[in-house]
Design an enzyme around this catalytic site. Structure first.
Site, PDB file in Angstrom:
ATOM      1  N   CYS A 103       0.827  -1.204   0.000  1.00  0.00           N
ATOM      2  CA  CYS A 103       0.000   0.000   0.000  1.00  0.00           C
ATOM      3  C   CYS A 103       0.870   1.267   0.000  1.00  0.00           C
ATOM      4  O   CYS A 103       1.441   1.637  -1.012  1.00  0.00           O
ATOM      5  CB  CYS A 103      -0.955  -0.042   1.190  1.00  0.00           C
ATOM      6  SG  CYS A 103      -2.342   1.108   1.068  1.00  0.00           S
ATOM      7  N   HIS A 197      -2.845  -5.610   0.933  1.00  0.00           N
ATOM      8  CA  HIS A 197      -2.101  -5.905   2.160  1.00  0.00           C
ATOM      9  C   HIS A 197      -2.011  -7.410   2.428  1.00  0.00           C
ATOM     10  O   HIS A 197      -2.881  -7.983   3.105  1.00  0.00           O
ATOM     11  CB  HIS A 197      -2.793  -5.245   3.362  1.00  0.00           C
ATOM     12  CG  HIS A 197      -2.639  -3.771   3.441  1.00  0.00           C
ATOM     13  ND1 HIS A 197      -1.544  -3.161   4.021  1.00  0.00           N
ATOM     14  CD2 HIS A 197      -3.447  -2.774   3.019  1.00  0.00           C
ATOM     15  CE1 HIS A 197      -1.695  -1.836   3.959  1.00  0.00           C
ATOM     16  NE2 HIS A 197      -2.838  -1.582   3.358  1.00  0.00           N
ATOM     17  N   GLU A 199      -0.138  -8.764   4.492  1.00  0.00           N
ATOM     18  CA  GLU A 199       0.182  -8.943   5.914  1.00  0.00           C
ATOM     19  C   GLU A 199      -1.048  -8.799   6.820  1.00  0.00           C
ATOM     20  O   GLU A 199      -0.990  -9.132   8.007  1.00  0.00           O
ATOM     21  CB  GLU A 199       1.266  -7.946   6.339  1.00  0.00           C
ATOM     22  CG  GLU A 199       0.802  -6.518   6.618  1.00  0.00           C
ATOM     23  CD  GLU A 199       0.616  -5.672   5.363  1.00  0.00           C
ATOM     24  OE1 GLU A 199       0.427  -4.446   5.492  1.00  0.00           O
ATOM     25  OE2 GLU A 199       0.652  -6.228   4.245  1.00  0.00           O
TER      26      GLU A 199
END
Length: 286
Positions: A103, A197, A199
């Site tokens: 991002c 994302h 993660e």
């Protein structure tokens, strides 16, 4: 191995997210690395805080790789909290450090390499980025080894990459944002990044949405607070019990975001393909 996580959020926003029950952006990477590389040591750099010193070249050489988180800042604003991050990303390219960013991290790398970032013409993309498709280059790229050609991913962004820098290759995109992942070869470095994302986890996403209910209602994502609360509760319940078929169906969520191994595939490939080469060439620490 030792990694530096550059948390792009300023302190005030970090506090808001903490009060909402969201995980720290750097902590999300720490959690993922407990599975991908349990022995790794991750240290956080709050580069948006102006009282935090920017590491010098010698300090940078002590890390085997750098990871960039998201942020609520705007990459194209003339803001010292932003410009110091762009300058640091430029130094990472110069020194050739292996770098991955999601991002904000991808946007900062693009700015540092000579590209541009702007407000998305389609508005905010939040929750699940749908039907991300690999480009022909993405299908051949090591970052996407083992990844389906079409997949969903966790996402939260208002801005997007609007012009690629020289040396950039688009690896995936969807109907919302043409650049959902890219590689940048600039100066002496190679950057891998995603607009989404990998993660994130579902519980963190639920709390992130909870912290942003007001703008999300104003933008039409929720009719009212009750609708927001219902969606957030469903997401949290599914995070606790991913086997809930009813919630998977209601939220339109499948294994590509619920299965950590599949969701974090890009980070695993970065560790396997980018980091070892740098670690092998780095002089021994004294």
């Amino acid at each position: 191995m030792r990694f530096c996580v550059v948390n792009g959020y300023p302190e005030t926003t970090r506090e808001i997210l903490t009060r909402a029950g969201a995980c720290g952006a750097d902590e999300l990477f720490v959690r993922v690395f407990k599975t991908l590389m349990p022995q790794a040591r991750l240290e956080t750099l709050h580069l948006a805080d102006l009282d935090v010193a920017v590491p010098d070249t010698r300090s940078m050489d002590g890390y085997d790789g750098f990871l960039w988180t998201g942020s609520n800042l705007t990459a194209y604003e003339d803001d010292p909290r932003v410009t110091r991050q762009i300058e640091f990303a430029g130094r990472l390219f110069e020194t050739g450090r292996p770098t991955f960013g999601s991002c904000w991290g991808a946007q900062i790398a693009v700015m540092a390499a000579g590209g541009t970032v702007g407000r998305s013409a389609r508005g905010r993309e939040i929750g699940i980025a749908r039907k991300i498709c690999l480009t022909p280059e993405g299908r051949r790229h090591p970052m996407y080894q083992g990844k389906p050609e079409v997949f969903d991913a966790f996402a939260s962004h208002l801005d997007e990459i609007t012009r690629l820098p020289p040396g950039a290759t688009v690896l995936s995109g969807n109907d919302h944002s043409a650049v959902q992942a890219l590689e940048i070869r600039h100066a002496n470095g190679v950057f891998w990044g995603t607009q989404y994302h990998p993660e994130f986890d579902l519980y963190h996403l639920a709390r992130l949405i909870a912290s942003r209910q007001e703008p999300l209602m104003q933008e039409g994502f929720f009719a009212d607070r009750g609708a927001a609360a219902s969606t957030i509760a469903q997401m949290e319940a599914l995070a606790r019990d991913p086997s809930r078929k009813d919630l998977r169906w209601a939220l339109g969520i499948d294994e590509d975001v619920l299965d950590e191994s599949m969701r974090c595939n890009e980070l695993r490939n970065w560790l396997e393909h980018q980091v070892p080469a740098r670690a092998a060439s780095r002089p021994p620490r004294r």
